[in-house]
Design a protein around this motif. Structure first.
Motif: not given
Length: 525
Positions: A146-161, A201-209, A268-270
């Motif tokens: 997405g714009r701010y996030l990368v979603m990875m189905p079948s993975s519980r990994l959460k992290g920051v670049s 912005g992160l919440i909105r991106d997560a919803r889209v993903l 949609k960004i700003s």
């Protein structure tokens, strides 16, 4: 001290969409640093997700070949057949950080056949497009950017670049990430573009993903294999998603339609992001206006001249790319070692830039000018690594060898710009060389002698007509005439020659002078 007064680099994105292809250039203080092109007639499949069918399993290669609806089956390593989280559930690990071991060490060939029999369906994502004679490469570990996030189905990994280096910012983003409501078994990675972005912005991106993932799950249920379930957006949309960051001063586009689309996406960004979108108007083409066209012409030459007078020469093959660094016209003002260091330092800067511009991947071998000092070698190596840091593709640089060779790899996702926009010369077939007129003359004379010898034994009339390229005929007339006259006398025959400017330099045919039958013809190129 000097860093406090460092000049801010002006970063601009130039989009040429008013043509048969879409071209995007990234300028830093007017210098072209990145370039991408997309042809509407050519399908871009990298990042797309498919429902495929396993065609065959090759245990020797430790890979499966999957039909995803393309001309060539996709290549899938055994250790890429199961998403990482799925694998972790099947393997016990005492370590808190699970090491990613090759799947072939965990499952036998029999287990592979049992779990993925030929004809079974599998969901895969393209990680590398078809290159040359090779089909696409795929993996079962899915990721949707997405714009701010990368979603990875079948993975519980959460992290920051890792590219977000500020400790406080990383901690802030981790807290926001922990509060995001996502489905179980879905991982999220915060992208570099999210640095400085608020939680909204992160919440909105997560919803889209998540909405995208639900649509994808529905498509998995409804569509039959082979079929495409998810496709990456076009180049213009990816520019906003991946390239429109805080350090970009403006985006210039020459298409009114794309200008409106960009403003809608940027809004949609700003509002600030939207204000950076500008429409280029005027008779002068946008790439000429910003001097991109000239820089592209220079960038894709085999030989690139450095500002210091040195020269780097690129030779691209299917297996690897070789870069030769020469001093050229550079003389230097200090010692010879200092002059060599100056050329090598500037060369690695330009090589890193050229790799991005040409989209070169795979193995890259750089033949630097020999440096005796280990200190200078390490300085060049550090410069190369620092220059490659902004590169979006993964790179790995090895220390300079005793022979002055720097070896490196760069992630290869698609064909290079050179391969996709240029084809081998139909004359030399990419070798860069053709047979000389002297070599052609020798070959023609040898075949004439062979035919005359056979015909003399069979007592057939010795009348031959030879058709050649005009340049070869000139050689036969001027320098080889006496030898040909001697052949006629020796075999009691008659030779006649005819030139054809439409034929290849290496083409010639020997015909029967009476019936016109072709007795010999070299292969047309």
């Amino acid at each position: 001290m000097f860093g406090l007064f460092r000049k801010k680099i002006r970063r601009e994105i130039i989009i040429n969409a008013e043509s048969l292809e879409t071209r995007v250039g990234v300028l830093e203080d007017g210098k072209l640093e990145e370039f991408q092109v997309e042809h509407p007639t050519e399908e871009r499949i990298v990042g797309s997700i498919y429902k495929g069918r396993i065609q065959n399993l090759e245990h020797d290669l430790q890979a499966a070949f999957v039909d995803i609806g393309m001309k060539k089956n996709a290549f899938l390593h055994y250790w890429d057949m199961v998403p990482d989280e799925d694998v972790s559930g099947e393997i016990e690990s005492n370590s808190r950080r699970r090491k990613k071991a090759p799947w072939r060490k965990r499952f036998s060939n029999h287990q592979v056949e049992a779990r993925f029999p030929v004809g079974s369906e599998i969901i895969v994502q393209v990680t590398k497009g078809p290159i040359g004679t090779k089909g696409p490469r795929v993996t079962a570990s899915l990721s949707i950017p997405g714009r701010y996030l990368v979603m990875m189905p079948s993975s519980r990994l959460k992290g920051v670049s890792r590219k977000i280096g500020d400790v406080k910012e990383r901690q802030r983003l981790k807290k926001v990430l922990a509060r995001l409501s996502v489905e179980s078994g879905v991982g999220l990675i915060v992208r570099t573009a999210a640095s400085g972005t608020g939680s909204r912005g992160l919440i909105r991106d997560a919803r889209v993903l998540l909405a995208t993932w639900r649509d994808l799950q529905q498509a998995i249920k409804e569509k039959q294999a082979p079929s495409c379930l998810y496709r990456e957006p076009d180049l213009v949309e990816r520019v906003v998603r991946d390239w429109l960051t805080e350090d970009v001063d403006r985006i210039m586009v020459d298409s009114k339609e794309e200008y409106e689309n960009l403003r809608v996406m940027a809004n949609k960004i700003s509002r600030r992001a939207r204000s950076k979108i500008c429409l280029h108007e005027g008779d002068l083409p946008i790439f000429d206006k910003f001097d991109v066209e000239r820089q592209l012409d220079e960038a894709f030459r085999r030989s690139v001249t450095l500002a210091c007078g040195g020269v780097i020469i690129f030779d691209e093959t299917e297996a690897m790319v070789t870069v030769d660094v020469n001093t050229g016209r550079h003389k230097g003002k200090g010692s010879q070692e200092d002059a060599i260091l100056e050329v090598n330092m500037e060369a690695v800067l330009e090589v890193a830039r050229q790799l991005r511009l040409r989209n070169i991947g795979g193995l890259v071998v750089i033949d630097l000018i020999d440096m005796k000092s280990k200190k200078y070698q390490n300085a060049v190596l550090r410069e190369m690594k620092n220059t490659l840091k902004p590169d979006r593709a993964r790179t790995n640089v090895l220390p300079i060898s005793e022979l002055g060779i720097m070896e490196m790899t760069r992630q290869r996702v698609e064909e290079s710009i050179l391969s996709s926009n240029y084809t081998d010369c139909p004359y030399c077939r990419g070798s860069g060389k053709v047979k000389s007129v002297f070599g052609m003359s020798i070959s023609i004379q040898r075949h004439i002698m062979e035919i005359m010898r056979k015909r003399k034994k069979s007592e057939c009339p010795l009348a031959l007509q030879v058709i050649v390229h005009p340049a070869v005929l000139e050689r036969l007339r001027r320098e080889d005439e006496q030898f040909l006259l001697d052949l006629e006398a020796k075999f009691t025959g008659r030779l006649s020659f005819k030139s054809d400017p439409n034929k290849h330099m290496e083409y010639f045919s020997i015909n029967d002078g009476v019936s016109g039958e072709i007795l010999y013809s070299s292969q047309e190129k």
